[in-house]
Design a protein around this motif. Structure first.
Motif, mmCIF file in Angstrom:
data_model
loop_
_atom_site.group_PDB
_atom_site.id
_atom_site.type_symbol
_atom_site.label_atom_id
_atom_site.label_comp_id
_atom_site.label_asym_id
_atom_site.label_seq_id
_atom_site.Cartn_x
_atom_site.Cartn_y
_atom_site.Cartn_z
ATOM 1 N N ALA A 1 0.891 -1.274 0.077
ATOM 2 C CA ALA A 1 0.086 0.013 -0.118
ATOM 3 C C ALA A 1 0.819 1.213 0.062
ATOM 4 O O ALA A 1 0.665 2.039 -0.790
ATOM 5 C CB ALA A 1 -0.868 -0.034 1.306
ATOM 6 N N MET A 2 1.611 1.088 0.801
ATOM 7 C CA MET A 2 2.682 2.417 0.824
ATOM 8 C C MET A 2 3.553 2.561 -0.347
ATOM 9 O O MET A 2 3.541 3.857 -0.955
ATOM 10 C CB MET A 2 3.778 2.479 2.054
ATOM 11 N N ALA A 3 3.995 1.522 -0.946
ATOM 12 C CA ALA A 3 4.863 1.747 -2.262
ATOM 13 C C ALA A 3 3.743 2.143 -3.417
ATOM 14 O O ALA A 3 4.072 2.970 -4.050
ATOM 15 C CB ALA A 3 5.329 0.474 -2.776
ATOM 16 N N GLN A 4 2.442 1.646 -3.369
ATOM 17 C CA GLN A 4 1.604 2.158 -4.527
ATOM 18 C C GLN A 4 1.155 3.601 -4.169
ATOM 19 O O GLN A 4 1.183 4.470 -5.210
ATOM 20 C CB GLN A 4 0.390 1.346 -4.484
ATOM 21 N N THR A 5 1.057 4.031 -3.051
ATOM 22 C CA THR A 5 0.541 5.412 -2.695
ATOM 23 C C THR A 5 1.835 6.383 -3.227
ATOM 24 O O THR A 5 1.529 7.412 -3.810
ATOM 25 C CB THR A 5 0.220 5.462 -1.277
ATOM 26 N N ALA B 1 10.133 1.202 0.425
ATOM 27 C CA ALA B 1 8.828 0.276 0.714
ATOM 28 C C ALA B 1 9.139 -0.792 -0.207
ATOM 29 O O ALA B 1 8.649 -1.927 0.074
ATOM 30 C CB ALA B 1 7.539 0.946 0.281
ATOM 31 N N VAL B 2 9.673 -0.717 -1.186
ATOM 32 C CA VAL B 2 10.026 -1.816 -2.289
ATOM 33 C C VAL B 2 11.041 -2.777 -1.443
ATOM 34 O O VAL B 2 10.999 -3.978 -1.649
ATOM 35 C CB VAL B 2 10.458 -1.385 -3.562
ATOM 36 N N ALA B 3 11.900 -2.155 -0.807
ATOM 37 C CA ALA B 3 12.945 -3.030 0.134
ATOM 38 C C ALA B 3 12.299 -3.808 0.840
ATOM 39 O O ALA B 3 12.700 -4.974 1.214
ATOM 40 C CB ALA B 3 14.034 -2.169 0.914
ATOM 41 N N ARG B 4 11.260 -3.512 1.719
ATOM 42 C CA ARG B 4 10.369 -4.046 2.469
ATOM 43 C C ARG B 4 9.666 -5.287 1.801
ATOM 44 O O ARG B 4 9.625 -6.261 2.269
ATOM 45 C CB ARG B 4 9.465 -3.118 3.265
ATOM 46 N N ILE B 5 9.128 -4.945 0.686
ATOM 47 C CA ILE B 5 8.536 -6.056 -0.137
ATOM 48 C C ILE B 5 9.387 -7.000 -0.555
ATOM 49 O O ILE B 5 9.052 -8.173 -0.490
ATOM 50 C CB ILE B 5 7.821 -5.502 -1.367
ATOM 51 N N ARG B 6 10.644 -6.679 -0.961
ATOM 52 C CA ARG B 6 11.710 -7.605 -1.358
ATOM 53 C C ARG B 6 11.964 -8.531 -0.304
ATOM 54 O O ARG B 6 12.354 -9.799 -0.339
ATOM 55 C CB ARG B 6 12.903 -7.182 -1.796
#
Length: 429
Positions: A347-351, A412-417
């Motif tokens: 959600a954070m990355a998309q926002t 945020a992408v780093a957290r997703i990875r």
């Protein structure tokens, strides 16, 4: 950079700035920082060593107990200490062996194997968490470096403006307060750059936890590509599937611990079975006046009687079942936590990505055009200095906000990875 020169054109030929080319220095990028941190990480290496120890212990726990050898003398008369005086005097050699209780050995080995599996999965989770934490710390440094770069560009603009106002004051085109006003703006900007330098050092200090002195060297502030994760994000809708975290190493470690507790329950149930033992002995006798000295051989089987179960076997079985239940609940809690964290990161990355697009398409061009127009108005005496400085500061603040959005997006992408969502999603198709 160059706003004043573009706006004032031929009015200030003395303000031309000569660019000095500096020799390039080797820069550490994000991937290099992660690799360096992994090479220097003692925690993951310790976890792997502990898992290796658990795997070796599991093999040992599945083996029979060592046999016991007995050597001794039986029925030796204490008045003469002679071996040929009494017929029952013997030189005894024997061996005894305890047999495993039911399937307890196999279950103990299984429990140890699950413990080793949990250790290896935990080490894999540590490695992912390390890459995430290093990326977050590195991107924080990179963000501050980029902010400083933008402020430095604005400082050069402000220096041009001060020089221009000094020239206009010398030709009596403006009053001294306008020069002072531009000098004050430059001083405030210097103070802000000093504050950012402090933030850069603080962020470098945090990064040095993982990469040591390399954190204080030249760092590449360019955001990473991570195209696979960014492409995956485009097609995601919230909430993402729970299946994306079910195969995560942290969950695998929790599942292995549950399996180990399940083996403990089975071991506790085996405690209700008797444990057998076999004892063989051979006694050698000497010939005596009362005996021909025949040797003796003995074979005995022993086993315990688990009769008093209420406060021993029953309690241990109840405790094992409680630990298994606790492990299952902890695994469920971990799944929910990881799922929530992944949803939050997506959600954070998309926002942030939507906001970045808005800045690129509208806010940045508008702020740039406004600052340029007001500066040209100041050059032609149709706008005051305060408006020119304010418009320029709005422009630089918009650029800084855009940069912060970009680095926030990549954090945020780093957290997703960390969740390996892209890899797991690809494997499920």
């Amino acid at each position: 950079m160059g706003y004043v020169l573009r706006a004032l054109g031929p009015l200030v030929p003395a303000l031309l700035i000569c660019a000095v080319t500096l020799p390039a220095r080797a820069q550490l990028n994000l991937e290099g920082a992660i690799q360096l941190a992994q090479e220097q990480d003692p925690q993951t290496a310790a976890a792997i060593a502990a898992a290796d120890a658990a795997a070796e212990t599991a093999v040992a726990d599945a083996q029979w107990a060592d046999p016991m050898l007995k050597l001794g003398i039986a029925n030796l008369p204490t008045d003469t200490f002679a071996f040929d005086d009494q017929p029952m005097t013997q030189k005894v050699i024997g061996i005894s062996q305890k047999l495993p209780r039911g399937d307890s050995l196999a279950l103990a080995g299984e429990r140890g194997a699950h413990a080793a599996e949990a250790g290896y999965a935990g080490a894999a989770d540590m490695e992912l968490a390390l890459a995430r934490d290093v990326a977050l710390a590195y991107l924080s440094v990179a963000e501050q470096l980029r902010v400083r770069e933008l402020l430095a560009e604005n400082r050069r603009w402000m220096q041009e403006l001060v020089g221009y106002n000094r020239a206009r004051l010398a030709s009596a085109q403006i009053q001294s307060q306008q020069l002072l006003q531009s000098q004050l703006a430059l001083a405030r900007l210097d103070d802000r750059i000093a504050a950012v330098d402090g933030e850069i050092n603080r962020a470098r200090g945090s990064l040095s936890r993982w990469i040591g002195g390399a954190a204080w060297g030249p760092l590449d502030a360019t955001p990473p590509a991570w195209r696979d994760t960014r492409d995956w994000l485009v097609g995601q809708s919230l909430p993402v599937s729970m299946g994306l975290v079910e195969q995560h190493p942290a969950v695998a470690a929790s599942s292995a611990r549950v399996a180990a507790e399940r083996a403990n329950v089975a071991l506790a149930q085996e405690a209700y079975k008797p444990q057998f033992g076999v004892d063989f002995s051979y006694g050698q006798r000497d010939r005596t006046p009362m005996s021909d000295g025949s040797d003796f051989a003995s074979v005995m089987v022993s086993f315990d009687l688990p009769l008093f179960r209420q406060n021993r076997q029953d309690r241990r079985l109840a405790a094992s079942r409680a630990r298994e239940s606790a492990g299952i609940l902890q695994r469920q809690n971990l799944l929910q936590q990881l799922h929530a964290e992944l949803n939050g990161a997506v959600a954070m990355a998309q926002t942030l990505d939507r906001r970045r697009a808005e800045y690129r398409e509208y806010l940045l061009p508008q702020a740039d055009a406004t600052a340029d127009a007001v500066l040209r108005g100041y050059a032609s005496n149709t706008a005051d200095l305060e408006a020119a400085i304010a418009a320029r500061m709005d422009d630089i603040e918009t650029q800084i906000s855009a940069a912060r959005l970009t680095y926030g997006y990549f954090r945020a992408v780093a957290r997703i990875r960390y969740f390996r969502a892209v890899e797991l999603d690809a494997n499920s198709k």
